[in-house]
Design a protein around this motif. Structure first.
Motif, short mmCIF file in Angstrom:
data_model
loop_
_atom_site.label_atom_id
_atom_site.label_comp_id
_atom_site.label_asym_id
_atom_site.label_seq_id
_atom_site.Cartn_x
_atom_site.Cartn_y
_atom_site.Cartn_z
N ILE A 194 7.83 0.61 -2.37
CA ILE A 194 6.86 1.46 -3.06
C ILE A 194 5.47 0.95 -2.68
O ILE A 194 5.16 -0.21 -2.88
N GLU A 195 4.64 1.83 -2.15
CA GLU A 195 3.32 1.46 -1.66
C GLU A 195 2.27 2.35 -2.30
O GLU A 195 2.46 3.56 -2.42
N THR A 196 1.17 1.77 -2.75
CA THR A 196 0.12 2.56 -3.38
C THR A 196 -0.60 3.41 -2.33
O THR A 196 -0.76 3.01 -1.17
N LEU A 197 -1.01 4.60 -2.76
CA LEU A 197 -1.78 5.46 -1.87
C LEU A 197 -3.21 4.95 -1.71
O LEU A 197 -3.82 5.13 -0.66
N ALA A 198 -3.71 4.29 -2.74
CA ALA A 198 -5.11 3.88 -2.73
C ALA A 198 -5.40 2.82 -1.68
O ALA A 198 -6.38 2.92 -0.93
#
Length: 205
Positions: free
Chosen positions: A91-95
């Protein structure tokens, strides 16, 4: 009531741009995306898995493994070569592309098309909405792309925060495995939760 599989009702693509647009958004949510794990992610994933504070939330017994052993386990798990009817993602943040957790889906092959899901969010990232967004992506992907009929999970009965998150995503409690885990000198119950394709479709997904 039997609900037909979405693929029998969804409009057929007429242009390649429609396929490309779907592919672009299939693993992307509002604040996170799911992606394949890279070698640089493995130490982070292994450290979270070995963290004693969270091991008791994810295992039926206390796990004691070395960093190297756990890293190798993660490497084999996340290479996706054996991910029939499923997939393993970080899971990787878009920001800012920070890795905040992982999602695993396995076992969804024919004829049952029933897979099991597990999700982990790293300690400092818990309670910030990342898990909720990742869970929605994983559920949608399971029915839209993997063609599943049923997605299930197990959760400790003493973890109401996780239970609420799963219920928000459409999972319902189907049963209770009495005294299925053992921690701190006591046996604890485990809940069985699942969402069916027809449940997901009825939510207007």
């Amino acid at each position: 009531m039997t609900v037909e599989h979405r693929s029998s009702k969804a409009p057929h693509w007429e242009r390649p741009e429609q396929a490309s647009a779907y592919g672009k958004r299939a693993l992307t949510g509002e604040i996170v995306r799911l992606r394949a794990a890279e070698d640089d992610d493995l130490d982070t994933l292994a450290a979270w898995y070995r963290d004693p504070e969270y091991t008791v939330l994810q295992s039926t017994v206390y796990q004691i493994t070395s960093q190297a052993e756990t890293r190798e386990h993660m490497r084999k798990w996340f290479d996706n070569t054996a991910a029939t009817g499923g997939g393993n993602f970080v899971i990787e943040t878009l920001a800012d592309s920070t890795v905040v957790g992982a999602v695993n889906i396995w076992g969804g092959s024919l004829p049952l098309r029933t897979a099991t899901l597990a999700i982990q969010v790293g300690g400092d990232f818990v309670g910030r909405g990342f898990g909720t967004d990742a869970l929605r992506i994983a559920v949608d992907f399971s029915f839209r792309e993997l063609g599943l009929n049923r997605l299930q999970l197990n959760v400790a009965a003493f973890n109401p925060r996780a239970i609420r998150a799963y219920e928000k995503a459409g999972f319902v409690v189907e049963g209770r495995r009495r005294q299925a885990t053992f921690h701190d000198g006591c046996f604890h119950d485990e809940l069985i939760m699942a969402i069916l394709f027809e449940d997901w479709a009825a939510r207007g997904a």
